[in-house]
Design a protein around this motif. Structure first.
Motif, PDB file in Angstrom:
ATOM      1  N   CYS A   3      30.175 -46.723 -74.980  1.00 30.28           N
ATOM      2  CA  CYS A   3      29.448 -47.922 -75.383  1.00 30.28           C
ATOM      3  C   CYS A   3      30.433 -49.061 -75.624  1.00 30.28           C
ATOM      4  O   CYS A   3      31.439 -48.879 -76.313  1.00 30.28           O
ATOM      5  CB  CYS A   3      28.657 -47.649 -76.660  1.00 30.28           C
ATOM      6  SG  CYS A   3      27.775 -49.112 -77.254  1.00 30.28           S
ATOM      7  N   PRO A   4      30.181 -50.269 -75.068  1.00 30.19           N
ATOM      8  CA  PRO A   4      31.076 -51.396 -75.295  1.00 30.19           C
ATOM      9  C   PRO A   4      31.037 -51.910 -76.740  1.00 30.19           C
ATOM     10  O   PRO A   4      31.789 -52.801 -77.100  1.00 30.19           O
ATOM     11  CB  PRO A   4      30.583 -52.458 -74.308  1.00 30.19           C
ATOM     12  CG  PRO A   4      29.168 -52.098 -74.033  1.00 30.19           C
ATOM     13  CD  PRO A   4      29.079 -50.609 -74.159  1.00 30.19           C
ATOM     14  N   PHE A   5      30.183 -51.303 -77.568  1.00 34.39           N
ATOM     15  CA  PHE A   5      30.128 -51.636 -78.982  1.00 34.39           C
ATOM     16  C   PHE A   5      30.898 -50.598 -79.810  1.00 34.39           C
ATOM     17  O   PHE A   5      30.693 -50.483 -81.017  1.00 34.39           O
ATOM     18  CB  PHE A   5      28.677 -51.720 -79.459  1.00 34.39           C
ATOM     19  CG  PHE A   5      27.991 -52.993 -79.064  1.00 34.39           C
ATOM     20  CD1 PHE A   5      27.637 -53.926 -80.023  1.00 34.39           C
ATOM     21  CD2 PHE A   5      27.712 -53.275 -77.743  1.00 34.39           C
ATOM     22  CE1 PHE A   5      27.020 -55.117 -79.667  1.00 34.39           C
ATOM     23  CE2 PHE A   5      27.103 -54.455 -77.366  1.00 34.39           C
ATOM     24  CZ  PHE A   5      26.759 -55.380 -78.334  1.00 34.39           C
ATOM     25  N   CYS A  10      29.803 -47.858 -82.779  1.00 33.67           N
ATOM     26  CA  CYS A  10      28.916 -47.031 -81.945  1.00 33.67           C
ATOM     27  C   CYS A  10      29.760 -46.026 -81.172  1.00 33.67           C
ATOM     28  O   CYS A  10      30.691 -46.412 -80.464  1.00 33.67           O
ATOM     29  CB  CYS A  10      28.093 -47.880 -80.973  1.00 33.67           C
ATOM     30  SG  CYS A  10      26.923 -46.877 -80.016  1.00 33.67           S
ATOM     31  N   LYS A  11      29.444 -44.755 -81.296  1.00 37.83           N
ATOM     32  CA  LYS A  11      30.228 -43.691 -80.666  1.00 37.83           C
ATOM     33  C   LYS A  11      29.558 -43.113 -79.417  1.00 37.83           C
ATOM     34  O   LYS A  11      30.012 -42.123 -78.875  1.00 37.83           O
ATOM     35  CB  LYS A  11      30.467 -42.552 -81.666  1.00 37.83           C
ATOM     36  CG  LYS A  11      31.088 -43.000 -82.980  1.00 37.83           C
ATOM     37  CD  LYS A  11      32.397 -43.739 -82.771  1.00 37.83           C
ATOM     38  CE  LYS A  11      33.010 -44.151 -84.096  1.00 37.83           C
ATOM     39  NZ  LYS A  11      34.111 -45.104 -83.925  1.00 37.83           N
ATOM     40  N   SER A  12      28.499 -43.746 -78.941  1.00 35.48           N
ATOM     41  CA  SER A  12      27.761 -43.208 -77.798  1.00 35.48           C
ATOM     42  C   SER A  12      28.543 -43.367 -76.504  1.00 35.48           C
ATOM     43  O   SER A  12      29.338 -44.294 -76.348  1.00 35.48           O
ATOM     44  CB  SER A  12      26.416 -43.925 -77.656  1.00 35.48           C
ATOM     45  OG  SER A  12      25.630 -43.742 -78.807  1.00 35.48           O
ATOM     46  N   SER A  13      28.306 -42.462 -75.578  1.00 33.09           N
ATOM     47  CA  SER A  13      28.846 -42.581 -74.222  1.00 33.09           C
ATOM     48  C   SER A  13      27.815 -42.019 -73.256  1.00 33.09           C
ATOM     49  O   SER A  13      26.944 -41.228 -73.642  1.00 33.09           O
ATOM     50  CB  SER A  13      30.183 -41.844 -74.086  1.00 33.09           C
ATOM     51  OG  SER A  13      30.013 -40.470 -74.335  1.00 33.09           O
ATOM     52  N   PHE A  14      27.910 -42.422 -71.992  1.00 35.55           N
ATOM     53  CA  PHE A  14      26.858 -42.113 -71.017  1.00 35.55           C
ATOM     54  C   PHE A  14      27.460 -41.715 -69.682  1.00 35.55           C
ATOM     55  O   PHE A  14      28.530 -42.173 -69.306  1.00 35.55           O
ATOM     56  CB  PHE A  14      25.939 -43.335 -70.854  1.00 35.55           C
ATOM     57  CG  PHE A  14      25.333 -43.752 -72.163  1.00 35.55           C
ATOM     58  CD1 PHE A  14      24.147 -43.207 -72.603  1.00 35.55           C
ATOM     59  CD2 PHE A  14      25.998 -44.650 -72.990  1.00 35.55           C
ATOM     60  CE1 PHE A  14      23.620 -43.553 -73.832  1.00 35.55           C
ATOM     61  CE2 PHE A  14      25.483 -45.006 -74.225  1.00 35.55           C
ATOM     62  CZ  PHE A  14      24.288 -44.455 -74.644  1.00 35.55           C
ATOM     63  N   SER A  15      26.738 -40.875 -68.970  1.00 36.09           N
ATOM     64  CA  SER A  15      27.233 -40.390 -67.686  1.00 36.09           C
ATOM     65  C   SER A  15      26.877 -41.315 -66.533  1.00 36.09           C
ATOM     66  O   SER A  15      27.444 -41.203 -65.456  1.00 36.09           O
ATOM     67  CB  SER A  15      26.683 -38.987 -67.406  1.00 36.09           C
ATOM     68  OG  SER A  15      25.266 -39.012 -67.411  1.00 36.09           O
ATOM     69  N   SER A  16      25.936 -42.243 -66.741  1.00 36.59           N
ATOM     70  CA  SER A  16      25.578 -43.171 -65.666  1.00 36.59           C
ATOM     71  C   SER A  16      25.561 -44.601 -66.185  1.00 36.59           C
ATOM     72  O   SER A  16      25.329 -44.837 -67.373  1.00 36.59           O
ATOM     73  CB  SER A  16      24.202 -42.829 -65.076  1.00 36.59           C
ATOM     74  OG  SER A  16      23.162 -43.306 -65.898  1.00 36.59           O
ATOM     75  N   SER A 117      30.587 -65.064 -72.980  1.00 40.72           N
ATOM     76  CA  SER A 117      31.260 -63.806 -73.314  1.00 40.72           C
ATOM     77  C   SER A 117      32.489 -63.676 -72.431  1.00 40.72           C
ATOM     78  O   SER A 117      32.719 -64.491 -71.533  1.00 40.72           O
ATOM     79  CB  SER A 117      30.319 -62.613 -73.121  1.00 40.72           C
ATOM     80  OG  SER A 117      29.849 -62.550 -71.789  1.00 40.72           O
ATOM     81  N   SER A 118      33.290 -62.636 -72.694  1.00 36.15           N
ATOM     82  CA  SER A 118      34.478 -62.392 -71.885  1.00 36.15           C
ATOM     83  C   SER A 118      34.627 -60.903 -71.637  1.00 36.15           C
ATOM     84  O   SER A 118      34.015 -60.077 -72.321  1.00 36.15           O
ATOM     85  CB  SER A 118      35.726 -62.962 -72.565  1.00 36.15           C
ATOM     86  OG  SER A 118      35.931 -62.350 -73.819  1.00 36.15           O
ATOM     87  N   CYS A 119      35.451 -60.563 -70.669  1.00 44.20           N
ATOM     88  CA  CYS A 119      35.657 -59.165 -70.294  1.00 44.20           C
ATOM     89  C   CYS A 119      36.497 -58.448 -71.343  1.00 44.20           C
ATOM     90  O   CYS A 119      37.358 -59.047 -71.986  1.00 44.20           O
ATOM     91  CB  CYS A 119      36.343 -59.096 -68.931  1.00 44.20           C
ATOM     92  SG  CYS A 119      36.603 -57.393 -68.364  1.00 44.20           S
ATOM     93  N   LEU A 120      36.251 -57.151 -71.497  1.00 42.01           N
ATOM     94  CA  LEU A 120      37.019 -56.327 -72.428  1.00 42.01           C
ATOM     95  C   LEU A 120      38.377 -55.924 -71.869  1.00 42.01           C
ATOM     96  O   LEU A 120      39.220 -55.410 -72.600  1.00 42.01           O
ATOM     97  CB  LEU A 120      36.233 -55.054 -72.771  1.00 42.01           C
ATOM     98  CG  LEU A 120      34.898 -55.234 -73.482  1.00 42.01           C
ATOM     99  CD1 LEU A 120      34.151 -53.903 -73.559  1.00 42.01           C
ATOM    100  CD2 LEU A 120      35.103 -55.812 -74.864  1.00 42.01           C
ATOM    101  N   PHE A 121      38.585 -56.159 -70.558  1.00 42.40           N
ATOM    102  CA  PHE A 121      39.785 -55.624 -69.901  1.00 42.40           C
ATOM    103  C   PHE A 121      40.629 -56.645 -69.145  1.00 42.40           C
ATOM    104  O   PHE A 121      41.813 -56.437 -68.958  1.00 42.40           O
ATOM    105  CB  PHE A 121      39.371 -54.515 -68.925  1.00 42.40           C
ATOM    106  CG  PHE A 121      38.540 -53.457 -69.578  1.00 42.40           C
ATOM    107  CD1 PHE A 121      39.103 -52.567 -70.473  1.00 42.40           C
ATOM    108  CD2 PHE A 121      37.182 -53.373 -69.345  1.00 42.40           C
ATOM    109  CE1 PHE A 121      38.335 -51.601 -71.103  1.00 42.40           C
ATOM    110  CE2 PHE A 121      36.406 -52.413 -69.966  1.00 42.40           C
ATOM    111  CZ  PHE A 121      36.982 -51.527 -70.847  1.00 42.40           C
ATOM    112  N   ASN A 155      39.794 -45.606 -74.816  1.00 45.19           N
ATOM    113  CA  ASN A 155      40.085 -45.842 -76.220  1.00 45.19           C
ATOM    114  C   ASN A 155      39.780 -47.298 -76.559  1.00 45.19           C
ATOM    115  O   ASN A 155      40.473 -48.218 -76.112  1.00 45.19           O
ATOM    116  CB  ASN A 155      41.557 -45.518 -76.499  1.00 45.19           C
ATOM    117  CG  ASN A 155      41.911 -45.645 -77.962  1.00 45.19           C
ATOM    118  OD1 ASN A 155      41.173 -46.237 -78.755  1.00 45.19           O
ATOM    119  ND2 ASN A 155      43.058 -45.097 -78.331  1.00 45.19           N
ATOM    120  N   ALA A 156      38.774 -47.523 -77.375  1.00 43.29           N
ATOM    121  CA  ALA A 156      38.304 -48.887 -77.664  1.00 43.29           C
ATOM    122  C   ALA A 156      39.363 -49.742 -78.349  1.00 43.29           C
ATOM    123  O   ALA A 156      39.322 -50.969 -78.263  1.00 43.29           O
ATOM    124  CB  ALA A 156      37.042 -48.835 -78.517  1.00 43.29           C
TER     125      ALA A 156
END
Length: 201
Positions: A3-5, A10-16, A117-121, A155-156
């Motif tokens: 999750c970008p949050f 937020c500790k969620s993650s997703f396969s798609s 907004s801006s990119c995280l990377f 790693n966030a």
């Protein structure tokens, strides 16, 4: 797809990517919801009203079909076109023909998506109408492309700060500072003047 949050607890993650996007939109950005006005309002012991709300259009549509459509409803793809369909009644007013009317009437907009907004990377920024969808797609591509080659990519703490989005999230009540000086997810109640067509009580 983490999750970008993640930096906001937020500790969620997703396969798609589709699941990942849906999570961000329904759990974090929370632009609006559907409140079924065909269901009765209930109250708890303290007389606080309780409504039948849905944060996803598909779940609300499923509810309308199951609970409020004519009793002989069968999805179009399986319906025998020669079989008669009962007209709507007071008890079951939803039909395929008026489904969109019910969806539109019951939608409550809380907020507009962020316009900056801006990119995280990388150094890419996004602004204007529709920029949030562009940003989500862009960040999603980074995850798809780079997660295989960078061991600490997920790693966030290595992600860039998005000051534009952070300000927007604070104003919208979607994040809050905690006692330790870090971030927690907020209750989603905007800290700004209400929108003209916002939540109707």
């Amino acid at each position: 797809f983490p999750c970008p949050f993640a930096n906001y607890s937020c500790k969620s993650s997703f396969s798609s990517k589709n699941e990942w996007k849906r999570h961000v939109h329904t759990q974090h950005i929370k632009l609006g919801f559907w409140r079924c006005d065909l269901c009765p309002t209930t109250t708890d012991g303290s007389n606080v009203p309780s409504y039948n709300d849905f944060n996803r259009k598909d779940l609300f549509t499923q509810h309308l079909r199951r609970m409020h459509s004519t009793r002989d409803y069968v999805p179009k793809r399986r319906r025998d076109q020669s079989a008669p369909v009962k007209p709507p009644t007071d008890e079951h007013p939803v039909t395929e023909e008026n489904l969109v009317d019910h969806q539109t009437r019951c939608y409550h907009r809380i907020r507009e998506p962020p316009t900056q907004s801006s990119c995280l990377f990388c150094t890419k920024t996004f602004s204007g109408s529709g920029s949030w969808e562009d940003r989500m797609e862009h960040v999603g591509k980074h995850f798809e492309k780079e997660k295989k080659g960078v061991s600490d990519f997920l790693n966030a703490s290595n992600w860039k700060t998005d000051p534009f989005l952070q300000d927007w999230l604070l104003t919208e009540g979607l994040i809050v500072r905690n006692a330790r000086g870090g971030w927690d997810l907020g209750d989603g109640q905007p800290r700004r003047p209400p929108m003209a067509n916002a939540l109707r009580e």
